[in-house]
Design an enzyme around this catalytic site. Sequence first.
Site, short mmCIF file in Angstrom:
data_model
loop_
_atom_site.label_atom_id
_atom_site.label_comp_id
_atom_site.label_asym_id
_atom_site.label_seq_id
_atom_site.Cartn_x
_atom_site.Cartn_y
_atom_site.Cartn_z
N ASP A 1 27.27 36.64 30.24
CA ASP A 1 28.55 36.86 30.14
C ASP A 1 28.98 38.39 31.21
O ASP A 1 28.22 38.95 31.03
CB ASP A 1 28.96 37.15 28.62
CG ASP A 1 30.05 36.69 28.32
OD1 ASP A 1 30.93 36.04 28.55
OD2 ASP A 1 31.15 37.89 28.41
N ARG B 1 31.13 27.71 33.52
CA ARG B 1 31.22 27.19 31.90
C ARG B 1 30.56 25.64 32.03
O ARG B 1 30.97 25.65 30.69
CB ARG B 1 32.53 27.60 31.39
CG ARG B 1 33.02 29.19 31.46
CD ARG B 1 32.42 30.16 30.07
NE ARG B 1 33.08 31.20 30.21
CZ ARG B 1 34.20 31.59 29.67
NH1 ARG B 1 33.92 30.56 28.62
NH2 ARG B 1 34.18 32.43 29.45
N TYR C 1 38.94 43.98 30.27
CA TYR C 1 38.45 43.91 28.54
C TYR C 1 37.67 45.32 28.03
O TYR C 1 38.08 45.92 26.92
CB TYR C 1 37.76 43.28 28.58
CG TYR C 1 37.71 41.62 28.25
CD1 TYR C 1 38.54 40.97 28.05
CD2 TYR C 1 38.01 40.88 30.53
CE1 TYR C 1 38.31 39.96 27.93
CE2 TYR C 1 38.59 39.82 30.52
CZ TYR C 1 38.65 39.13 29.47
OH TYR C 1 39.13 38.10 29.56
N ARG D 1 30.00 25.32 24.96
CA ARG D 1 30.47 24.55 23.63
C ARG D 1 30.44 23.34 23.59
O ARG D 1 30.54 23.00 22.17
CB ARG D 1 31.19 25.15 22.95
CG ARG D 1 30.93 26.97 21.98
CD ARG D 1 31.97 27.68 21.76
NE ARG D 1 33.42 28.01 22.76
CZ ARG D 1 34.00 28.66 22.79
NH1 ARG D 1 33.65 29.91 22.00
NH2 ARG D 1 34.61 29.12 23.96
N ARG E 1 22.42 27.99 20.53
CA ARG E 1 23.94 29.40 19.21
C ARG E 1 23.88 28.93 18.41
O ARG E 1 23.51 30.43 17.67
CB ARG E 1 24.60 28.63 20.39
CG ARG E 1 26.01 29.71 19.41
CD ARG E 1 26.00 30.50 20.62
NE ARG E 1 27.55 31.27 20.11
CZ ARG E 1 28.13 31.83 19.82
NH1 ARG E 1 26.58 32.08 18.43
NH2 ARG E 1 29.38 32.51 18.92
O1 CP3 Z 1 28.16 28.11 32.28
C1 CP3 Z 1 28.91 29.54 32.47
O2 CP3 Z 1 29.73 29.15 33.80
C2 CP3 Z 1 28.14 30.34 32.82
C3 CP3 Z 1 28.22 31.13 31.98
C4 CP3 Z 1 29.50 31.92 31.25
C5 CP3 Z 1 29.95 32.78 30.15
N1 CP3 Z 1 30.76 33.75 30.21
C6 CP3 Z 1 29.70 31.78 29.38
C7 CP3 Z 1 30.02 32.49 27.54
C8 CP3 Z 1 29.97 33.20 32.31
C9 CP3 Z 1 30.46 32.51 33.76
C10 CP3 Z 1 31.26 33.88 31.49
C11 CP3 Z 1 32.52 34.40 32.71
C12 CP3 Z 1 32.92 35.34 31.63
N2 CP3 Z 1 33.38 35.47 30.93
C13 CP3 Z 1 34.33 34.60 32.49
C14 CP3 Z 1 34.94 34.91 33.56
C15 CP3 Z 1 35.87 32.85 33.99
C16 CP3 Z 1 36.56 33.07 33.37
O3 CP3 Z 1 35.93 31.98 31.97
O4 CP3 Z 1 37.30 33.33 33.49
C17 CP3 Z 1 35.09 36.05 30.98
C18 CP3 Z 1 36.82 36.84 30.88
C19 CP3 Z 1 34.87 36.27 30.35
C20 CP3 Z 1 34.86 37.05 29.04
C21 CP3 Z 1 34.23 35.89 27.49
N3 CP3 Z 1 33.75 35.82 27.41
C22 CP3 Z 1 35.75 35.29 26.50
C23 CP3 Z 1 36.79 35.80 27.02
C24 CP3 Z 1 35.30 35.03 25.67
C25 CP3 Z 1 35.38 34.20 24.72
C26 CP3 Z 1 36.40 33.16 24.80
C27 CP3 Z 1 35.62 32.05 25.59
O5 CP3 Z 1 35.62 31.31 26.14
O6 CP3 Z 1 34.49 31.45 24.40
C28 CP3 Z 1 33.35 34.68 25.85
C29 CP3 Z 1 32.34 33.81 25.39
C30 CP3 Z 1 31.65 33.17 26.29
N4 CP3 Z 1 30.98 33.67 27.69
C31 CP3 Z 1 31.39 32.16 25.95
C32 CP3 Z 1 30.39 31.14 26.64
C33 CP3 Z 1 29.06 29.89 26.84
C34 CP3 Z 1 31.50 31.45 24.30
C35 CP3 Z 1 30.77 32.01 23.20
C36 CP3 Z 1 30.49 31.22 22.20
O7 CP3 Z 1 29.45 30.84 22.17
O8 CP3 Z 1 31.03 31.33 20.77
#
Ligand code: CP3
Length: 352
Positions: free
Chosen positions: A80, A30, A156, A34, A43
């Site tokens: 994602d 990540r 999910y 944000r 975004r």
């Molecule tokens: O920078 C990076 O690592 C690359 C991008 C990336 C995102 N999600 C962007 C994202 C990666 C590799 C992921 C993986 C991901 N997504 C996982 C596995 C890793 C982990 O965190 O356990 C999971 C379970 C998800 C599912 C997911 N996506 C959730 C639960 C959420 C909401 C919670 C949160 O952290 O915001 C997301 C949204 C998400 N994915 C955001 C980002 C930058 C935030 C969205 C926003 O900008 O509002």
Amino acid sequence: MPDPVTSSGKPLLRALAGETLPRPPFWLMRQAGRYLPEYRALRAKAGSFLELCYTPALAAEVTLQPIRRFGMDGAILFSDILVVPHALGQELDYVEGEGPRLDPVCDRGALGRLSAAGVDTILAPVYETVARVRSALPPETALIGFAGAPWTVATYMVEGGGSKDFAAAKRFAYGDPDGFQGLVDLLVETTVLYLRRQIDAGAEAVKLFDSWAGVLPEAEFRRWVIAPTARIVAALKRSHPAVPVIGFPRGAGHLYEPYLADTGVDALGVDTALPLSVAKSLQRRRPVEGNLDPVALLVGGEALQRSALEILEALADGPFVFNLGHGVLQGTPPEHVAELAALIRGWPGHTG
Ligand code: CP3
């Protein structure tokens, strides 16, 4: 003077191939997101999170933002894990402050309404993002593609979002294992295709995120985490034998060992809770990647320095990639990431 670490081959790929480098390469799960003001600006411009994922110019820019600021050794594709269920036809929305919401798939009937037919078309913008990033990266930076592992993506899909106890996903898996196997088979097949396309577009390593691997008992862990991961790795090895696969079965604890033995992954992502002594013994067999507590990065200062140094002392004398043990937290000050980058770059530094 050239940095000795970057003088021959990309450091991240060398470490994943089993080399011990003078200072370990690093990137952060990540790392785009944000906590960066420039991410929040893009975004807002994209409108929705999914729009951001499916607009190659913007997704490529977001992928590059942390590289410009901090010069990580790896850039992870911005996307994602839930674009896969979305491409299979499941409704998906990201609700501000709540996380993802999906239309739950909790039985065979709902599963029957999903289809792999549109996957390649719907995910084409992701491959375009990979190609754009690859051509824009500094020559020493490696591009990492990724997908969620089947069990985690299935949680999910079945729960319709995040969960605390995974009761709905487990109810499906335990109550109708053959039906749940159908969902996992669909995810295995789609994930193989998805990762192959990312590699063909320019990804140089791939990571399988199994964020909820740690909630399963042993027999179910073997069936829903190890077995599908082994199938994905075997398929990727047939088509792309030279591309390293990093497996991240978060929270697996004692089951990291059979995961490493039986999945065929090239390197192991270790989570924050895994003791460094255990990570060290796994490292005797494969390169490891991890495992700084994201809260230490958020807090910064002494807590950050101390925990990062502990990890470097334990693991940097073997094949190692410095990373967090889970993703960067939203409120993390970007300056703390800069401090961590400086600390790793200074390793091993001057003692005494
Ligand atoms: O920078 C990076 O690592 C690359 C991008 C990336 C995102 N999600 C962007 C994202 C990666 C590799 C992921 C993986 C991901 N997504 C996982 C596995 C890793 C982990 O965190 O356990 C999971 C379970 C998800 C599912 C997911 N996506 C959730 C639960 C959420 C909401 C919670 C949160 O952290 O915001 C997301 C949204 C998400 N994915 C955001 C980002 C930058 C935030 C969205 C926003 O900008 O509002």
